[in-house]
Design a protein around this motif. Structure first.
Motif, PDB file in Angstrom:
ATOM      1  N   ALA A 192      63.507   5.121  14.974  1.00 47.42           N
ATOM      2  CA  ALA A 192      63.830   3.933  15.759  1.00 47.42           C
ATOM      3  C   ALA A 192      64.837   4.252  16.861  1.00 47.42           C
ATOM      4  N   VAL A 193      65.790   5.132  16.562  1.00 49.47           N
ATOM      5  CA  VAL A 193      66.756   5.548  17.587  1.00 49.47           C
ATOM      6  C   VAL A 193      66.038   6.266  18.724  1.00 49.47           C
ATOM      7  N   TRP A 194      65.104   7.161  18.365  1.00 45.54           N
ATOM      8  CA  TRP A 194      64.335   7.856  19.397  1.00 45.54           C
ATOM      9  C   TRP A 194      63.427   6.885  20.151  1.00 45.54           C
ATOM     10  N   HIS A 195      62.912   5.886  19.480  1.00 47.62           N
ATOM     11  CA  HIS A 195      62.117   4.859  20.154  1.00 47.62           C
ATOM     12  C   HIS A 195      62.936   4.206  21.263  1.00 47.62           C
ATOM     13  N   ARG A 196      64.175   3.864  20.952  1.00 47.36           N
ATOM     14  CA  ARG A 196      65.031   3.226  21.951  1.00 47.36           C
ATOM     15  C   ARG A 196      65.344   4.174  23.102  1.00 47.36           C
ATOM     16  N   ARG A 197      65.639   5.438  22.784  1.00 51.22           N
ATOM     17  CA  ARG A 197      65.963   6.409  23.830  1.00 51.22           C
ATOM     18  C   ARG A 197      64.786   6.633  24.770  1.00 51.22           C
ATOM     19  N   LEU A 198      63.600   6.801  24.187  1.00 51.09           N
ATOM     20  CA  LEU A 198      62.422   7.057  25.009  1.00 51.09           C
ATOM     21  C   LEU A 198      62.078   5.843  25.859  1.00 51.09           C
ATOM     22  N   SER A 199      62.228   4.649  25.303  1.00 46.18           N
ATOM     23  CA  SER A 199      61.932   3.437  26.063  1.00 46.18           C
ATOM     24  C   SER A 199      62.865   3.297  27.252  1.00 46.18           C
ATOM     25  N   ILE A 200      64.146   3.544  27.038  1.00 45.31           N
ATOM     26  CA  ILE A 200      65.116   3.435  28.140  1.00 45.31           C
ATOM     27  C   ILE A 200      64.835   4.499  29.194  1.00 45.31           C
ATOM     28  N   THR A 201      64.550   5.741  28.759  1.00 45.58           N
ATOM     29  CA  THR A 201      64.235   6.806  29.712  1.00 45.58           C
ATOM     30  C   THR A 201      62.986   6.463  30.516  1.00 45.58           C
ATOM     31  N   GLY A 202      61.958   5.927  29.828  1.00 46.95           N
ATOM     32  CA  GLY A 202      60.753   5.520  30.534  1.00 46.95           C
ATOM     33  C   GLY A 202      61.031   4.458  31.582  1.00 46.95           C
ATOM     34  N   LEU A 203      61.881   3.501  31.253  1.00 41.98           N
ATOM     35  CA  LEU A 203      62.243   2.469  32.226  1.00 41.98           C
ATOM     36  C   LEU A 203      62.979   3.063  33.420  1.00 41.98           C
ATOM     37  N   LEU A 204      63.876   4.009  33.176  1.00 40.48           N
ATOM     38  CA  LEU A 204      64.614   4.645  34.274  1.00 40.48           C
ATOM     39  C   LEU A 204      63.675   5.420  35.188  1.00 40.48           C
ATOM     40  N   LEU A 205      62.621   6.010  34.612  1.00 43.75           N
ATOM     41  CA  LEU A 205      61.664   6.747  35.438  1.00 43.75           C
ATOM     42  C   LEU A 205      60.870   5.825  36.361  1.00 43.75           C
ATOM     43  N   LEU A 206      60.825   4.541  36.034  1.00 45.54           N
ATOM     44  CA  LEU A 206      60.126   3.614  36.914  1.00 45.54           C
ATOM     45  C   LEU A 206      60.871   3.420  38.238  1.00 45.54           C
ATOM     46  N   ILE A 207      62.167   3.744  38.264  1.00 44.36           N
ATOM     47  CA  ILE A 207      62.930   3.591  39.510  1.00 44.36           C
ATOM     48  C   ILE A 207      62.406   4.547  40.585  1.00 44.36           C
ATOM     49  N   PRO A 208      62.347   5.889  40.315  1.00 41.78           N
ATOM     50  CA  PRO A 208      61.760   6.773  41.348  1.00 41.78           C
ATOM     51  C   PRO A 208      60.289   6.477  41.602  1.00 41.78           C
ATOM     52  N   HIS A 209      59.596   5.975  40.582  1.00 41.13           N
ATOM     53  CA  HIS A 209      58.191   5.623  40.806  1.00 41.13           C
ATOM     54  C   HIS A 209      58.077   4.507  41.843  1.00 41.13           C
ATOM     55  N   LEU A 210      58.909   3.486  41.704  1.00 37.30           N
ATOM     56  CA  LEU A 210      58.876   2.380  42.657  1.00 37.30           C
ATOM     57  C   LEU A 210      59.367   2.803  44.036  1.00 37.30           C
ATOM     58  N   MET A 211      60.282   3.777  44.072  1.00 34.67           N
ATOM     59  CA  MET A 211      60.862   4.201  45.340  1.00 34.67           C
ATOM     60  C   MET A 211      59.947   5.119  46.139  1.00 34.67           C
ATOM     61  N   PHE A 212      59.237   6.040  45.439  1.00 30.90           N
ATOM     62  CA  PHE A 212      58.569   7.121  46.161  1.00 30.90           C
ATOM     63  C   PHE A 212      57.051   7.078  46.128  1.00 30.90           C
ATOM     64  N   ALA A 213      56.469   6.438  45.098  1.00 30.27           N
ATOM     65  CA  ALA A 213      55.008   6.428  45.053  1.00 30.27           C
ATOM     66  C   ALA A 213      54.477   5.605  46.216  1.00 30.27           C
ATOM     67  N   GLN A 214      53.458   6.119  46.895  1.00 33.92           N
ATOM     68  CA  GLN A 214      52.948   5.448  48.078  1.00 33.92           C
ATOM     69  C   GLN A 214      51.896   4.430  47.711  1.00 33.92           C
ATOM     70  N   GLY A 215      51.545   3.637  48.682  1.00 32.92           N
ATOM     71  CA  GLY A 215      50.475   2.670  48.457  1.00 32.92           C
ATOM     72  C   GLY A 215      49.211   3.403  48.084  1.00 32.92           C
ATOM     73  N   ASN A 216      48.769   3.242  46.862  1.00 34.38           N
ATOM     74  CA  ASN A 216      47.699   4.047  46.306  1.00 34.38           C
ATOM     75  C   ASN A 216      46.380   3.297  46.342  1.00 34.38           C
ATOM     76  N   HIS A 217      45.322   4.037  46.135  1.00 31.41           N
ATOM     77  CA  HIS A 217      44.001   3.437  46.167  1.00 31.41           C
ATOM     78  C   HIS A 217      43.152   4.044  45.081  1.00 31.41           C
ATOM     79  N   PRO A 218      42.206   3.309  44.575  1.00 30.45           N
ATOM     80  CA  PRO A 218      41.323   3.845  43.551  1.00 30.45           C
ATOM     81  C   PRO A 218      40.511   5.003  44.105  1.00 30.45           C
ATOM     82  N   PRO A 219      40.168   6.008  43.271  1.00 31.68           N
ATOM     83  CA  PRO A 219      39.342   7.109  43.724  1.00 31.68           C
ATOM     84  C   PRO A 219      38.046   6.594  44.355  1.00 31.68           C
TER      85      PRO A 219
END
Length: 452
Positions: A62-89
């Protein structure tokens, strides 16, 4: 977890499409890593027996569940900042960079739902336990931090969230939406990612997100049919001290067998239906009877003394946990803080059937007179290899690592085992000092009694 994250990133670096801008690539990699970590986090709370084995107890999972969830949320910050307007293949690309989740169509809407939904659940979970997140700070620094104006705002925000949003049970119910929010983000990635011209990237993403969603469906649909549950009845409700109650339960059918030091899920019926809480078993495994020593720390535990009565039904799930004195060496330190004494009570109360084959120094620190002190000292009087040190922090200050280490000064620190259960700042500080003194990490055991 680190190796899995690194390997996943290497797969994307090796098989990533040529000619894609690094900003867009890293942004989408961050989003894919977020899906991976949140999927693993869901696996960790899937209540599969194998998870408890792999992670040495579901409290650690459960402790690792919380750590991984928080880390995953933090990774969404660079995703929102740098990922470009994408399109389906196969679709025409957009004509300029657009932040991920703000592109046209269903993908952008799903991104907004996933990101803001997960962020709201995270903030709601963190507010009541913000102090625990700073437990890595030295104790005196943490005390100064808690006196700052910003932390007073955090405390007020936590109180308002409980008042407006409800307590733990409502949060736990809404927390079950995590898988749906992950699904929204996962589908957003499939719809919007430009990286998926590479079959390897597409399949690695499908496996990462699909695994988490499969475990989510399992947990929400059929997992309950595989959980070991036992019917009990409340026999006695004994006030021990202010805010501290001991429940005794007797089995109505097949009793639950446990090892001293384990915990169980206790289901009790309250004003608003059945409530579930994990509590460490504080009694001995004799005759199927169970004892729980419960401190009023949350919404429902504060009401136990007034709500629970003899004769009420109870359901027990488990047992869980790997906090076992038998895993220690011949020289041991036991360190309990407050209600963290419960697994040690179970060990002491079962000493006649589960031999304590070690030289033990037991430190029990409390704010004020120690509950169970008479019982503990009475047991220790009959065990010459057990020394008890009662510590009142209101009179003597915090329990110091120097006082603990002084009792094993003549022993090889590599042959000393330490068992700790109590507030996270205390346990973290003592763990650091024990490691610095030479105690092997594998010989330091802790129960995360505050993981729920």
């Amino acid at each position: 977890m680190v190796a899995l994250t690194v390997v996943f990133a290497l797969v994307w670096l090796v098989w990533g499409p040529v000619g894609t801008g690094w900003g867009s690539f890293l942004g989408q990699l961050a989003g894919a890593e977020a899906v991976l970590l949140m999927s693993v986090a869901i696996v960790l709370i899937s209540v599969l027996p194998a998870v408890e084995t792999w992670f040495d107890g579901i409290d650690k999972a459960a402790v690792w569940h919380r750590r991984l969830s928080i880390t995953g949320l933090l990774l969404l910050i660079p995703h929102l900042m740098f990922a470009q307007g994408n399109h389906p293949p196969g679709a025409l690309p957009h004509t300029g960079p657009v932040p991920a989740g703000q592109g046209p169509g269903m993908g952008g809407l799903l991104a907004q739902i996933g990101v803001w939904g997960l962020a709201a659940l995270a903030v709601w979970a963190i507010l009541p336990r913000w102090r625990a997140l700073l437990s890595w700070l030295p104790r005196d620094v943490l005390d100064r931090v808690t006196r700052l104006g910003a932390t007073a705002v955090a405390r007020r925000a936590a109180a308002i969230s409980r008042l407006v949003l409800g307590g733990y049970e409502r949060w736990r119910s809404l927390h079950r939406l995590t898988g749906l929010l992950l699904a929204a983000g996962f589908v957003h990635g499939l719809l919007d990612a430009t990286m998926f011209a590479s079959p390897v990237l597409r399949w690695s993403y499908l496996v990462a997100g699909g695994t988490g969603l499969a475990f989510y469906v399992y947990r929400e649909t059929v997992a309950r049919y595989f959980l070991p549950l036992h019917d009990y009845q409340v026999a006695t409700v004994t006030p021990v001290a202010r805010g501290l109650t001991e429940l005794t339960l007797t089995p109505l059918g097949r009793p639950m067998h446990f090892v001293p030091g384990q915990f169980a899920m206790l289901f009790l019926e309250g004003r608003n239906g059945w409530r579930r809480h994990p509590f460490t078993i504080s009694g001995a495994p004799n005759g199927g009877e169970l004892r729980f020593s419960i401190k009023a720390l949350g919404d429902d535990t504060q009401a136990i003394q007034g709500l629970v009565e003899p004769g009420m039904p109870a359901v027990i799930g488990g047992p869980h946990g790997r906090f076992d004195q038998a895993r220690g060496t011949a020289r041991q330190l036991w360190i309990a803080g407050g209600i963290g004494v419960t697994p040690f009570l179970s060990w002491l109360r079962s000493h006649d059937t589960h031999n304590l084959n070690a030289r033990i120094d037991f430190f029990y620190t409390t704010a004020g007179p120690a509950p169970f002190a008479d019982e503990i000292t009475a047991v220790a009087a009959g065990l010459p290899h057990l020394r008890v040190h009662l510590h009142d922090s209101t009179a003597d200050g915090y329990l110091s690592a120097d006082a603990v280490l002084a009792t094993v000064a003549d022993d090889d620190p590599r042959q000393v085992s330490a068992f700790l259960c109590g507030p996270a700042p205390m346990v973290d500080a003592l763990t650091r000092r024990l490691r610095a003194a030479g105690t092997f990490s594998r010989n330091i055991h802790r129960e995360h009694f505050d993981w729920r």
